[in-house]
Motif scaffolding. Structure first.
Motif, PDB file in Angstrom:
ATOM      1  N   GLU A 105       0.842  -1.209   0.000  1.00  0.00           N
ATOM      2  CA  GLU A 105       0.000   0.000   0.000  1.00  0.00           C
ATOM      3  C   GLU A 105       0.874   1.255   0.000  1.00  0.00           C
ATOM      4  O   GLU A 105       0.580   2.233  -0.686  1.00  0.00           O
ATOM      5  N   GLU A 106       1.959   1.195   0.744  1.00  0.00           N
ATOM      6  CA  GLU A 106       2.893   2.337   0.810  1.00  0.00           C
ATOM      7  C   GLU A 106       3.518   2.605  -0.563  1.00  0.00           C
ATOM      8  O   GLU A 106       3.593   3.756  -1.005  1.00  0.00           O
ATOM      9  N   ASP A 107       3.969   1.552  -1.249  1.00  0.00           N
ATOM     10  CA  ASP A 107       4.550   1.717  -2.585  1.00  0.00           C
ATOM     11  C   ASP A 107       3.517   2.271  -3.565  1.00  0.00           C
ATOM     12  O   ASP A 107       3.830   3.124  -4.402  1.00  0.00           O
ATOM     13  N   PHE A 108       2.291   1.806  -3.457  1.00  0.00           N
ATOM     14  CA  PHE A 108       1.236   2.282  -4.346  1.00  0.00           C
ATOM     15  C   PHE A 108       0.974   3.774  -4.129  1.00  0.00           C
ATOM     16  O   PHE A 108       0.895   4.555  -5.087  1.00  0.00           O
ATOM     17  N   MET A 115       2.987  10.355  -9.728  1.00  0.00           N
ATOM     18  CA  MET A 115       2.177  10.603 -10.925  1.00  0.00           C
ATOM     19  C   MET A 115       1.418  11.922 -10.801  1.00  0.00           C
ATOM     20  O   MET A 115       1.316  12.704 -11.753  1.00  0.00           O
ATOM     21  N   GLU A 116       0.894  12.215  -9.608  1.00  0.00           N
ATOM     22  CA  GLU A 116       0.163  13.459  -9.395  1.00  0.00           C
ATOM     23  C   GLU A 116       1.084  14.661  -9.582  1.00  0.00           C
ATOM     24  O   GLU A 116       0.726  15.637 -10.267  1.00  0.00           O
ATOM     25  N   ARG A 117       2.278  14.599  -9.012  1.00  0.00           N
ATOM     26  CA  ARG A 117       3.243  15.695  -9.170  1.00  0.00           C
ATOM     27  C   ARG A 117       3.628  15.874 -10.630  1.00  0.00           C
ATOM     28  O   ARG A 117       3.729  17.003 -11.137  1.00  0.00           O
TER      29      ARG A 117
END
Length: 144
Positions: A105-108, A115-117
């Motif tokens: 979950e942390e890697d995701f 991707m957002e940045r």
């Protein structure tokens, strides 16, 4: 004419059925012995010892065939246990491999943040280019 199309196949089917029945009745041979009968399967060679009880013929496998039969049963049971163990190991290793391939979950969340940045930066560049080109330039309204 149509009657022939029905009668010929029906005759052939009855001949095949009769020959199969004949083969089945000729399959076993009974021989009288001192203690009863011996039944031999003419296809497999299996021998059975038979006794008459209450008007019924009751047959049991011969002792040496019984031992061979039991040996085969034991061999097949051992083989099945080995296959069950192998399938269990394969299933466990497959699920372990699948679980190890999935990101945590942390890697995701970290990837989504990157991707957002990236997309925010890219959209900022597009807006800057739009401003440099006249700030919201009207699309060319010429029709061809």
């Amino acid at each position: 004419m149509r009657l022939q199309h029905i009668l010929i196949p029906a005759a052939l089917v009855s001949l095949v059925a009769a020959s199969a029945f004949s083969e089945e009745t000729d399959r076993y041979r009974l021989e009288k012995s001192a203690s009863g009968y011996i039944r031999m399967d003419t296809q497999t060679g299996a021998m059975s010892i038979c006794e008459e009880r209450s008007g019924q013929l009751v047959c049991k496998m011969a002792a040496d065939e019984r031992a061979a039969f039991q040996d085969e049963v034991d061999r097949l049971q051992t083989s099945m246990r080995a296959m069950d163990e192998r399938v269990t190991k394969l299933e466990n290793s497959l699920s372990a491999r699948l679980e190890s391939k999935l990101p945590s979950e942390e890697d995701f969340n970290k990837t989504m943040s990157y991707m957002e940045r990236f997309l925010r930066g890219f959209m900022g560049i597009v807006k800057d280019m739009d401003k440099d080109n006249g700030g919201g330039a009207q699309p060319n309204s010429q029709k061809t």
